[in-house]
Design a protein around this motif. Sequence first.
Motif, short mmCIF file in Angstrom:
data_model
loop_
_atom_site.label_atom_id
_atom_site.label_comp_id
_atom_site.label_asym_id
_atom_site.label_seq_id
_atom_site.Cartn_x
_atom_site.Cartn_y
_atom_site.Cartn_z
N ILE A 346 18.57 12.37 27.57
CA ILE A 346 18.45 11.51 28.77
C ILE A 346 17.76 12.28 29.89
CG2 ILE A 346 19.79 10.38 30.58
CD1 ILE A 346 21.82 9.65 28.34
N ASP A 347 18.22 13.50 30.15
CA ASP A 347 17.59 14.31 31.21
C ASP A 347 16.11 14.49 30.95
OD1 ASP A 347 20.00 14.56 32.52
OD2 ASP A 347 20.44 16.58 31.75
N TYR A 348 15.75 14.73 29.69
CA TYR A 348 14.35 14.94 29.33
C TYR A 348 13.52 13.69 29.63
CZ TYR A 348 10.27 16.01 26.41
OH TYR A 348 8.99 16.23 25.95
N LEU A 349 14.03 12.53 29.25
CA LEU A 349 13.26 11.29 29.43
C LEU A 349 13.08 10.94 30.90
CD1 LEU A 349 14.68 9.16 26.49
CD2 LEU A 349 12.40 10.17 26.67
N THR A 350 14.00 11.37 31.76
CA THR A 350 13.81 11.10 33.20
C THR A 350 12.59 11.83 33.75
OG1 THR A 350 15.28 12.90 33.92
CG2 THR A 350 16.29 10.74 33.53
N LYS A 351 12.16 12.89 33.11
CA LYS A 351 10.99 13.62 33.59
C LYS A 351 9.71 12.80 33.42
CE LYS A 351 13.55 17.19 34.45
NZ LYS A 351 13.95 17.47 35.87
N PHE A 352 9.76 11.74 32.62
CA PHE A 352 8.60 10.87 32.41
C PHE A 352 8.65 9.62 33.30
CE2 PHE A 352 9.03 13.50 28.74
CZ PHE A 352 7.75 13.76 28.31
N GLY A 353 9.70 9.49 34.10
CA GLY A 353 9.78 8.37 35.04
C GLY A 353 10.87 7.36 34.76
N TYR A 354 11.57 7.50 33.63
CA TYR A 354 12.69 6.59 33.36
C TYR A 354 13.89 6.96 34.24
CZ TYR A 354 10.30 5.05 29.09
OH TYR A 354 9.40 4.53 28.20
N SER A 355 14.65 5.96 34.61
CA SER A 355 15.92 6.25 35.25
C SER A 355 16.89 6.74 34.19
CB SER A 355 16.49 5.00 35.92
OG SER A 355 16.95 4.06 34.95
N PRO A 356 17.95 7.46 34.56
CA PRO A 356 18.93 7.88 33.55
C PRO A 356 19.51 6.70 32.78
CG PRO A 356 19.26 9.09 35.59
CD PRO A 356 18.25 8.03 35.88
N GLN A 405 3.59 10.13 33.47
CA GLN A 405 4.47 9.35 34.34
C GLN A 405 4.30 7.86 34.07
OE1 GLN A 405 6.88 10.80 36.54
NE2 GLN A 405 6.24 12.38 35.08
N ILE A 406 5.38 7.23 33.57
CA ILE A 406 5.34 5.80 33.29
C ILE A 406 5.68 5.02 34.55
CG2 ILE A 406 5.98 6.15 30.88
CD1 ILE A 406 8.69 4.62 32.72
N ASP A 407 5.34 3.74 34.55
CA ASP A 407 5.81 2.82 35.58
C ASP A 407 7.13 2.25 35.07
OD1 ASP A 407 6.39 0.73 37.27
OD2 ASP A 407 4.45 -0.28 37.08
#
Length: 418
Positions: A346-356, A405-407
Amino acid sequence: MPEVIFPLDSSKKFEDQEKVGHNRYHPEIPPVATVKQGVSVRIDCREWFDGAIVNDDSAEDILNAPLLTVHKLSGPFAIEGAQPGDLLVVDILDVGPIPQEDSGPLAGQGWGYTGIFAKSNGGGFLTEQFPDAYKAIWDFTGQKATSRHVPNVSFNGIIHPGLMGTAPSAELLAKWNKREGDLIATDPDRVPPLALPPEPQSALLGGVPESDFDRVAGEAARTAPPRENGGNQDIKNLTKGTRVFYPVFVDGANFSLGDLHFSQGDGEITFCGAIEMGGFIDLRFEVIKGGMDTYGVSENAIFMPGTVDPQFSEWLAFSGTSVTLDGKQHYLDSHLSYQRACLHAIDYLTKFGYSPEQAYLLLGAAPIEGRLSGVVDIPNSCSTVYLPTSIFDFDVRPSASGPFQIDPGIGAPKASAG
């Protein structure tokens, strides 16, 4: 098409159907039909909340989800010739969303949902880090799922029933209630609770006579946990082509099922972590006489998984050990190490712009794989979670150029209170 032995009309509530199922386990719930061995049958299933969760951009329905009403199970079905001590062989021939209904208000009519349950109403695997209610709606296009609430991902579903099982004997039911009651007594005020005792309120008991209803409702077990009879195991690989072997505890086996999922990650980590839906399942039954003793299968189901899972060639895996977030060491705690692995993902995916919360919902719904990677090296158990990289429409791997960085779009709806 096989004979439909448990039809469901999408315009009616589960309790108002031609045949009424159940949402508790008890040996006295009578079968709604008897099935011959070797005959293929079709069974319709309603999603576990019977339409309480809707296709919108709010999570108030998840916050207020009526947990006392679940699971809405189709059955029970008596299997001709099955007796206590036998093994019931169940072949999953086909399973899918509600046929010919690709739009409508019910999950399974072209869409499904994943929820993060509030800590005060069920919680989840990571409820201490995610105590509030969130929701994601997923749209189905053939075998593929996409979501306006978790953008830039798509994946083929591993469609499966979350819950299948045989009825307990009176002795087995008493054992369940005793051991789970003893556990609750160790911390009776815990939120979420340690276990779910029998609850007469909202009990649905099929054809139990009115004269016996109150007694049976007070004894009947909730369907939430997996037990010796199978039950709510939430195994994503119980899909088309699977063969399952269940212990038989009562005459006829009294098999029932429900809680269909379009897709799920290992562990169904948000509690409502799969993509929940209603639909159909085609089954065939056989009986192995005396199979419980012959094969030593007395308190568990065994299965041969289907072979229709999506095939992934590349994964990004995250590890975790049995150390808490505040640094406390635990001894070979695989539950904790899998929590830590999921939190690292989860922490890793937040680096791409997702919320936790978007990342957490994704891990519950997508076909991630969880593994016990090391359980012998004291004091740390090591668990891993494998995330298929091809479900993303961008490169999710680490690189020198940094994370794309995703929208995040409209994001995952959050309930107003928890």
